[in-house]
Design a protein around this motif. Sequence first.
Motif, PDB file in Angstrom:
ATOM      1  N   TYR A 198       0.839  -1.200   0.000  1.00 32.35           N
ATOM      2  CA  TYR A 198       0.000   0.000   0.000  1.00 32.35           C
ATOM      3  C   TYR A 198       0.876   1.253   0.000  1.00 32.35           C
ATOM      4  N   HIS A 199       0.414   2.248  -0.730  1.00 31.15           N
ATOM      5  CA  HIS A 199       0.983   3.593  -0.621  1.00 31.15           C
ATOM      6  C   HIS A 199       0.003   4.408   0.214  1.00 31.15           C
ATOM      7  N   VAL A 200       0.415   4.719   1.433  1.00 30.29           N
ATOM      8  CA  VAL A 200      -0.435   5.441   2.384  1.00 30.29           C
ATOM      9  C   VAL A 200       0.051   6.889   2.473  1.00 30.29           C
ATOM     10  N   THR A 201      -0.881   7.810   2.386  1.00 38.71           N
ATOM     11  CA  THR A 201      -0.575   9.235   2.531  1.00 38.71           C
ATOM     12  C   THR A 201      -1.392   9.789   3.692  1.00 38.71           C
ATOM     13  N   ILE A 202      -0.704  10.426   4.634  1.00 39.74           N
ATOM     14  CA  ILE A 202      -1.357  10.999   5.811  1.00 39.74           C
ATOM     15  C   ILE A 202      -0.924  12.455   5.928  1.00 39.74           C
ATOM     16  N   ALA A 203      -1.896  13.345   6.041  1.00 39.74           N
ATOM     17  CA  ALA A 203      -1.606  14.778   6.156  1.00 39.74           C
ATOM     18  C   ALA A 203      -1.795  15.238   7.593  1.00 39.74           C
ATOM     19  N   HIS A 206       4.343  10.218   3.233  1.00 41.36           N
ATOM     20  CA  HIS A 206       4.135   9.162   2.236  1.00 41.36           C
ATOM     21  C   HIS A 206       4.798   7.899   2.767  1.00 41.36           C
ATOM     22  N   TRP A 207       4.032   6.814   2.810  1.00 38.08           N
ATOM     23  CA  TRP A 207       4.512   5.563   3.412  1.00 38.08           C
ATOM     24  C   TRP A 207       4.176   4.409   2.467  1.00 38.08           C
ATOM     25  N   VAL A 235      -2.612   2.079  10.651  1.00 40.39           N
ATOM     26  CA  VAL A 235      -2.435   3.523  10.450  1.00 40.39           C
ATOM     27  C   VAL A 235      -2.902   4.291  11.681  1.00 40.39           C
ATOM     28  N   HIS A 236      -4.030   3.884  12.250  1.00 42.30           N
ATOM     29  CA  HIS A 236      -4.541   4.595  13.432  1.00 42.30           C
ATOM     30  C   HIS A 236      -3.549   4.492  14.599  1.00 42.30           C
ATOM     31  N   HIS A 273      -5.273   8.549   2.992  1.00 45.92           N
ATOM     32  CA  HIS A 273      -5.478   7.997   1.652  1.00 45.92           C
ATOM     33  C   HIS A 273      -4.594   6.773   1.485  1.00 45.92           C
ATOM     34  N   ASP A 274      -5.141   5.722   0.882  1.00 40.71           N
ATOM     35  CA  ASP A 274      -4.320   4.552   0.582  1.00 40.71           C
ATOM     36  C   ASP A 274      -4.585   4.072  -0.832  1.00 40.71           C
ATOM     37  N   HIS A 275      -3.541   3.532  -1.430  1.00 40.93           N
ATOM     38  CA  HIS A 275      -3.636   2.972  -2.782  1.00 40.93           C
ATOM     39  C   HIS A 275      -2.916   1.637  -2.790  1.00 40.93           C
TER      40      HIS A 275
END
Length: 206
Positions: A81-86, A129-130, A144-145, A165-167
């Motif tokens: 997964y590509h995880v994006t956290i703002a 970005h992770w 993630v939480h 967001h995850d992809h």
Amino acid sequence: MAGRLCGRRAVLAETPAPPPQAIPVSEAATSRDRRTDRGQGPLRRKIIADLARVKYALCMNNTPHQSRLRIGRHSIAGQVYHVTIATRGRIAFFADLRNARTTVLTLRAASDLGDAETLAYVLMPEHLHWLMTLGPHRPLHRVVHAFKSVSAHRVGQPVWQRSFHDHALRSDEDCVAAARYIIANPVRRGLVERVGDYPHWDAVWI
């Protein structure tokens, strides 16, 4: 499953040397990034313990907020997964070196617990970005939480937006391309001229 092939060994095997179009990387900067872990053993152990407690609490208490995060999400162990956290309000919390390094330690602690294998990351001043392979024990939203909760606790204030967001990636080629894209973020933003000049990133093939 293609995602299962996109782990540490696969990336190393597929990229024995940087291709001609690869982003230049400074060994000195990468070494400096990893040296920050030296002498951080006690803090890292505390962070791991914090993550373990949060994971247990999440298992025992399924909140409405967590239910909303699951809508439309399908967690697959071994998937990349590509995880994006703002950050909340897009505040640049990680322009502060201490905040940034504590958050990176929390990210790495997730790997120590087997929640996720980090393939690449870049911690920008106001977002993360992770790129990671999800572990077998917890669904993505809980991993993630837990990361967000513990990193905010260690920073000492609310840091993150509620959502993320995850992809899901589906091939080795996507994985390597995504990692290159991720670590090039500081260059595209104009924060540095070379990837290696930015301190808060890592990738498994470097």
